[in-house]
Scaffold this motif. Structure first.
Motif, PDB file in Angstrom:
ATOM      1  N   VAL A 126      34.153 -29.973  20.136  1.00  0.00           N
ATOM      2  CA  VAL A 126      34.359 -29.776  21.572  1.00  0.00           C
ATOM      3  C   VAL A 126      34.827 -28.345  21.846  1.00  0.00           C
ATOM      4  CG1 VAL A 126      35.774 -30.455  23.549  1.00  0.00           C
ATOM      5  CG2 VAL A 126      34.792 -32.207  22.060  1.00  0.00           C
ATOM      6  N   MET A 127      35.740 -27.838  21.029  1.00  0.00           N
ATOM      7  CA  MET A 127      36.217 -26.472  21.222  1.00  0.00           C
ATOM      8  C   MET A 127      35.105 -25.452  20.953  1.00  0.00           C
ATOM      9  SD  MET A 127      39.240 -26.500  22.409  1.00  0.00           S
ATOM     10  CE  MET A 127      38.688 -27.967  23.295  1.00  0.00           C
ATOM     11  N   LEU A 128      34.236 -25.758  19.995  1.00  0.00           N
ATOM     12  CA  LEU A 128      33.089 -24.890  19.741  1.00  0.00           C
ATOM     13  C   LEU A 128      32.194 -24.833  20.973  1.00  0.00           C
ATOM     14  CD1 LEU A 128      31.506 -23.164  17.683  1.00  0.00           C
ATOM     15  CD2 LEU A 128      30.348 -25.265  16.958  1.00  0.00           C
ATOM     16  N   ALA A 129      31.989 -25.991  21.601  1.00  0.00           N
ATOM     17  CA  ALA A 129      31.184 -26.034  22.821  1.00  0.00           C
ATOM     18  C   ALA A 129      31.849 -25.242  23.946  1.00  0.00           C
ATOM     19  CB  ALA A 129      30.969 -27.492  23.252  1.00  0.00           C
ATOM     20  N   LEU A 130      33.172 -25.387  24.084  1.00  0.00           N
ATOM     21  CA  LEU A 130      33.897 -24.638  25.119  1.00  0.00           C
ATOM     22  C   LEU A 130      33.769 -23.140  24.902  1.00  0.00           C
ATOM     23  CD1 LEU A 130      35.916 -24.308  27.466  1.00  0.00           C
ATOM     24  CD2 LEU A 130      37.768 -24.603  25.802  1.00  0.00           C
ATOM     25  N   MET A 131      33.962 -22.704  23.665  1.00  0.00           N
ATOM     26  CA  MET A 131      33.853 -21.270  23.368  1.00  0.00           C
ATOM     27  C   MET A 131      32.460 -20.755  23.680  1.00  0.00           C
ATOM     28  SD  MET A 131      36.019 -20.304  19.947  1.00  0.00           S
ATOM     29  CE  MET A 131      35.179 -21.486  18.921  1.00  0.00           C
ATOM     30  N   ASP A 132      31.447 -21.512  23.263  1.00  0.00           N
ATOM     31  CA  ASP A 132      30.078 -21.051  23.481  1.00  0.00           C
ATOM     32  C   ASP A 132      29.734 -20.993  24.959  1.00  0.00           C
ATOM     33  OD1 ASP A 132      28.633 -20.374  21.038  1.00  0.00           O
ATOM     34  OD2 ASP A 132      29.120 -22.399  20.416  1.00  0.00           O
ATOM     35  N   ALA A 133      30.163 -21.995  25.717  1.00  0.00           N
ATOM     36  CA  ALA A 133      29.918 -21.962  27.153  1.00  0.00           C
ATOM     37  C   ALA A 133      30.586 -20.739  27.776  1.00  0.00           C
ATOM     38  CB  ALA A 133      30.446 -23.248  27.799  1.00  0.00           C
ATOM     39  N   ALA A 134      31.829 -20.474  27.367  1.00  0.00           N
ATOM     40  CA  ALA A 134      32.573 -19.344  27.927  1.00  0.00           C
ATOM     41  C   ALA A 134      31.963 -18.008  27.514  1.00  0.00           C
ATOM     42  CB  ALA A 134      34.029 -19.425  27.483  1.00  0.00           C
ATOM     43  N   PHE A 135      31.568 -17.891  26.240  1.00  0.00           N
ATOM     44  CA  PHE A 135      30.910 -16.659  25.791  1.00  0.00           C
ATOM     45  C   PHE A 135      29.655 -16.396  26.617  1.00  0.00           C
ATOM     46  CE2 PHE A 135      32.894 -17.203  21.368  1.00  0.00           C
ATOM     47  CZ  PHE A 135      33.846 -16.230  21.610  1.00  0.00           C
ATOM     48  N   ASN A 136      28.906 -17.449  26.914  1.00  0.00           N
ATOM     49  CA  ASN A 136      27.674 -17.290  27.685  1.00  0.00           C
ATOM     50  C   ASN A 136      27.959 -16.913  29.130  1.00  0.00           C
ATOM     51  OD1 ASN A 136      25.008 -17.974  26.209  1.00  0.00           O
ATOM     52  ND2 ASN A 136      26.428 -19.503  25.428  1.00  0.00           N
ATOM     53  N   VAL A 137      29.040 -17.459  29.708  1.00  0.00           N
ATOM     54  CA  VAL A 137      29.428 -17.070  31.067  1.00  0.00           C
ATOM     55  C   VAL A 137      29.730 -15.578  31.112  1.00  0.00           C
ATOM     56  CG1 VAL A 137      31.217 -17.311  32.827  1.00  0.00           C
ATOM     57  CG2 VAL A 137      30.262 -19.349  31.749  1.00  0.00           C
ATOM     58  N   THR A 138      30.332 -15.062  30.050  1.00  0.00           N
ATOM     59  CA  THR A 138      30.706 -13.655  30.004  1.00  0.00           C
ATOM     60  C   THR A 138      29.533 -12.747  29.656  1.00  0.00           C
ATOM     61  OG1 THR A 138      32.934 -14.296  29.319  1.00  0.00           O
ATOM     62  CG2 THR A 138      32.305 -12.014  28.950  1.00  0.00           C
ATOM     63  N   MET A 139      28.720 -13.159  28.686  1.00  0.00           N
ATOM     64  CA  MET A 139      27.652 -12.290  28.181  1.00  0.00           C
ATOM     65  C   MET A 139      26.567 -12.015  29.212  1.00  0.00           C
ATOM     66  SD  MET A 139      27.020 -13.587  24.300  1.00  0.00           S
ATOM     67  CE  MET A 139      28.223 -13.300  22.985  1.00  0.00           C
ATOM     68  N   GLN A 140      26.116 -13.035  29.905  1.00  0.00           N
ATOM     69  CA  GLN A 140      24.977 -12.848  30.810  1.00  0.00           C
ATOM     70  C   GLN A 140      25.269 -11.803  31.892  1.00  0.00           C
ATOM     71  OE1 GLN A 140      24.147 -13.428  34.107  1.00  0.00           O
ATOM     72  NE2 GLN A 140      22.020 -12.877  33.707  1.00  0.00           N
ATOM     73  N   PRO A 141      26.414 -11.861  32.590  1.00  0.00           N
ATOM     74  CA  PRO A 141      26.682 -10.812  33.584  1.00  0.00           C
ATOM     75  C   PRO A 141      26.810  -9.421  32.972  1.00  0.00           C
ATOM     76  CG  PRO A 141      28.074 -12.725  33.972  1.00  0.00           C
ATOM     77  CD  PRO A 141      27.435 -12.920  32.636  1.00  0.00           C
ATOM     78  N   PHE A 142      27.262  -9.321  31.708  1.00  0.00           N
ATOM     79  CA  PHE A 142      27.325  -8.018  31.053  1.00  0.00           C
ATOM     80  C   PHE A 142      25.938  -7.403  30.944  1.00  0.00           C
ATOM     81  CE2 PHE A 142      31.694  -8.298  29.125  1.00  0.00           C
ATOM     82  CZ  PHE A 142      32.095  -7.029  29.511  1.00  0.00           C
ATOM     83  N   ARG A 143      24.937  -8.217  30.558  1.00  0.00           N
ATOM     84  CA  ARG A 143      23.568  -7.714  30.466  1.00  0.00           C
ATOM     85  C   ARG A 143      23.091  -7.231  31.836  1.00  0.00           C
ATOM     86  NH1 ARG A 143      22.608  -6.952  25.088  1.00  0.00           N
ATOM     87  NH2 ARG A 143      22.635  -8.883  23.894  1.00  0.00           N
ATOM     88  N   ALA A 144      23.337  -8.052  32.862  1.00  0.00           N
ATOM     89  CA  ALA A 144      22.892  -7.701  34.206  1.00  0.00           C
ATOM     90  C   ALA A 144      23.659  -6.507  34.760  1.00  0.00           C
ATOM     91  CB  ALA A 144      23.035  -8.908  35.133  1.00  0.00           C
ATOM     92  N   LEU A 145      24.934  -6.350  34.356  1.00  0.00           N
ATOM     93  CA  LEU A 145      25.755  -5.241  34.851  1.00  0.00           C
ATOM     94  C   LEU A 145      25.142  -3.901  34.458  1.00  0.00           C
ATOM     95  CD1 LEU A 145      28.446  -4.540  36.311  1.00  0.00           C
ATOM     96  CD2 LEU A 145      29.518  -4.490  34.049  1.00  0.00           C
ATOM     97  N   VAL A 146      24.620  -3.808  33.230  1.00  0.00           N
ATOM     98  CA  VAL A 146      23.964  -2.572  32.795  1.00  0.00           C
ATOM     99  C   VAL A 146      22.737  -2.300  33.650  1.00  0.00           C
ATOM    100  CG1 VAL A 146      22.750  -1.439  30.888  1.00  0.00           C
ATOM    101  CG2 VAL A 146      24.851  -2.721  30.448  1.00  0.00           C
ATOM    102  N   ALA A 147      21.924  -3.342  33.891  1.00  0.00           N
ATOM    103  CA  ALA A 147      20.730  -3.163  34.723  1.00  0.00           C
ATOM    104  C   ALA A 147      21.099  -2.771  36.150  1.00  0.00           C
ATOM    105  CB  ALA A 147      19.904  -4.454  34.722  1.00  0.00           C
ATOM    106  N   ASP A 148      22.218  -3.287  36.665  1.00  0.00           N
ATOM    107  CA  ASP A 148      22.668  -2.958  38.019  1.00  0.00           C
ATOM    108  C   ASP A 148      23.128  -1.512  38.133  1.00  0.00           C
ATOM    109  OD1 ASP A 148      22.223  -5.544  38.821  1.00  0.00           O
ATOM    110  OD2 ASP A 148      24.343  -6.115  38.919  1.00  0.00           O
ATOM    111  N   MET A 149      23.943  -1.078  37.190  1.00  0.00           N
ATOM    112  CA  MET A 149      24.681   0.167  37.330  1.00  0.00           C
ATOM    113  C   MET A 149      23.991   1.384  36.703  1.00  0.00           C
ATOM    114  SD  MET A 149      27.352  -0.813  39.038  1.00  0.00           S
ATOM    115  CE  MET A 149      28.381   0.650  38.864  1.00  0.00           C
ATOM    116  N   VAL A 150      23.150   1.152  35.713  1.00  0.00           N
ATOM    117  CA  VAL A 150      22.549   2.260  34.972  1.00  0.00           C
ATOM    118  C   VAL A 150      21.133   2.519  35.481  1.00  0.00           C
ATOM    119  CG1 VAL A 150      21.869   3.096  32.683  1.00  0.00           C
ATOM    120  CG2 VAL A 150      23.941   1.707  32.944  1.00  0.00           C
TER     121      VAL A 150
END
Length: 505
Positions: A126-150
């Motif tokens: 369950v904790m592995l699932a929580l971590m993975d969900a949270a990592f994905n919430v964080t990672m996806q906007p990071f990818r888009a942030l580069v496309a937005d700002m650069v």
């Protein structure tokens, strides 16, 4: 909420180039995210094995990672596309995901303390699932942030810096349990189904680094307001305003999402085949490197990964526990090594792509990764050698030291996987849908991992009789198929337009 602007159409304005350190700050938080993600990759199989997971069932526990990506990233991508607040467009999601991931990191290695309430292996999953969900919430906007700002002409530079920081975080995160054991002196063996103290403290430190680096990016990055963003991207603001005001049913939303899938850029479809073979291989590496080198290099028989056999024996012999602990620590070292090689290659990736072309660079990198996996076969056992790692000295079999050579190829492939698909893809995406399409593109990462999770354990058990080294060789074959698949990709814009002379500086 939808952006509020009065003009019917925002005229396209040249987006300004960013100073190097501003591009750096955009992605610094990814260092912490990857720090935590690498701790998980290098130690989740070790933790789950300590908590009682079968060797061939490990991939089924790991399936939660791509499932979370498959579910979370498109939702977060679509939501962040529509979010405009005083805290930013992507930043709120990045920060929320980091907080949740840090919580999961603090709780997962402590599964043993809840044994009276729930089975430790279930709590760990369950904790592995929580971590993975949270990592994905964080990672996806990071990818888009580069496309937005650069701006477009700096896009490959932006993703190359992101790749560099990802790998710096991966080096530190992968090595941390080894450092805590061999430099600080914490115990690296598990007792009575509990997680080794070195791993527990590594996860605590990782959670702290994750939050600190993400806060740096959030505080130091001021996202463009809606009117300015629309002007840079040439988006019709009035149309966006109308879309934001429309109330759509769940069926209409699903229908719209399906239309996005159908109309996805041709380049994205073609990259999907490359992504399938490369991420199928990466998933196998993350799940099975620990048992593979424990068996192949340290000579521990497969039966010592069988919970039924361990229960029958009663207590694991000290030499077996020590070998598994040493192998688990060495996984961190070789994972740090491939991340180091990836970081170094990231420094020259834009230049190499400018010289050879992006497709040739991408294909050659993946081929070297495939050869690296197959090279694991050559690194078997051997006499004990004293190795100076600068921070400490450690005695390992010669085969363990030999594993550093295949990691060169794996590192080059990893650097290319982190940067090249996004550099190739980003300019084929509509600006108003960048976030959701980046989320959809995550399907090409999640789907092959799900297939690998469902198939790899069965192949390991029925074809390879739980000899994990051969599943690593299978990963090598898959990576070489990915290298061949690159030549089917047709880029949407001439390379010269994207890899300009100023792109790498």
């Amino acid at each position: 909420m939808a952006p509020s602007v009065s003009s019917a159409c925002a005229p396209k304005v040249q987006q300004p180039r960013l100073p190097f350190w501003q591009v750096w700050n955009l992605s610094l938080g990814f260092l912490g995210v990857q720090f935590g993600f690498s701790l998980q990759n290098a130690n989740a199989s070790r933790i789950l094995s300590d908590l009682g997971a079968d060797l061939h069932a490990l991939s089924l526990f790991w399936i939660v990672a791509p499932l979370m990506g498959l579910i979370v990233q498109p939702i977060v991508g679509s939501a962040s596309d529509r979010t405009w607040s005083r805290f930013g467009r992507r930043n709120p999601y990045i920060l929320f995901g980091a907080v949740a991931a840090a919580l999961g990191m603090a709780l997962m290695p402590n599964a043993g303390i809840v044994v009276a309430l729930v089975a430790p292996i279930l709590f760990g999953a369950v904790m592995l699932a929580l971590m993975d969900a949270a990592f994905n919430v964080t990672m996806q906007p990071f990818r888009a942030l580069v496309a937005d700002m650069v701006p477009s002409q700096q896009r490959t530079l932006g993703y190359s810096i992101q790749s560099l920081l990802i790998n710096i975080g991966a080096i530190l995160g992968s090595m941390l349990p080894f450092i805590l054991t061999n430099v600080i002196g914490l115990e690296n063996t598990s007792r009575g189904g509990a997680v080794a103290p070195s791993v527990v403290w590594a996860f605590y430190i990782g959670a702290t680094v994750l939050l600190g680096s993400v806060l740096w990016t959030v505080v130091r990055t001021r996202e463009y307001p809606p009117s300015q963003y629309n002007a840079y991207k040439g988006i019709e603001a009035e149309q966006l305003q109308q879309e934001g005001q429309q109330q759509r049913s769940l069926g209409q939303r699903l229908g719209g999402f399906c239309q996005l899938l159908i109309r996805m850029p041709r380049t994205m479809r073609q990259l999907a085949l490359v992504q399938f073979f490369s991420w199928f291989a990466l998933f196998i590496m993350w799940v099975y490197t620990m048992p593979a080198i424990t068996q192949h290099v340290w000579g521990v028989e497969a039966k010592w990964f069988d919970p039924a056999y361990l229960e029958a024996v009663g207590e694991i012999p000290a030499q077996i526990a020590a070998a598994k602990g040493a192998a688990g620590d060495w996984v961190g070292i070789i994972f740090a090594a491939y991340s180091l090689f990836a970081a170094l290659f990231s420094l020259v990736l834009a230049r190499v792509a400018q010289t050879l072309g992006r497709k040739r660079t991408y294909s050659l990198s993946l081929a070297l990764g495939g050869l690296g996996y197959i090279g694991f076969l050559l690194c078997q056992g051997g006499t004990a050698m004293q190795v100076d790692l600068l921070i400490t000295q450690v005695s390992v079999p010669s085969g363990a030291l030999g594993l550093l050579v295949p990691m060169v190829g794996v590192g080059i492939a990893w650097a290319a996987i982190l940067a090249m698909p996004y550099a190739i893809l980003s300019d084929s995406l509509p600006a108003s849908k960048t976030g959701v399409y980046m989320g959809i593109f995550n399907f090409t990462i999640a789907a092959p991992q799900i297939v690998s999770a469902l198939v790899a354990g069965l192949v390991l058990k029925t074809v390879f009789q739980n000899q994990a080294i051969y599943i690593i060789v299978l990963a090598g074959v898959s990576m070489i198929l990915a290298a061949l698949s690159v030549f089917f990709v047709r880029e949407s814009q001439p390379e010269a337009q994207i890899l300009g002379a100023g792109d790498a500086g």
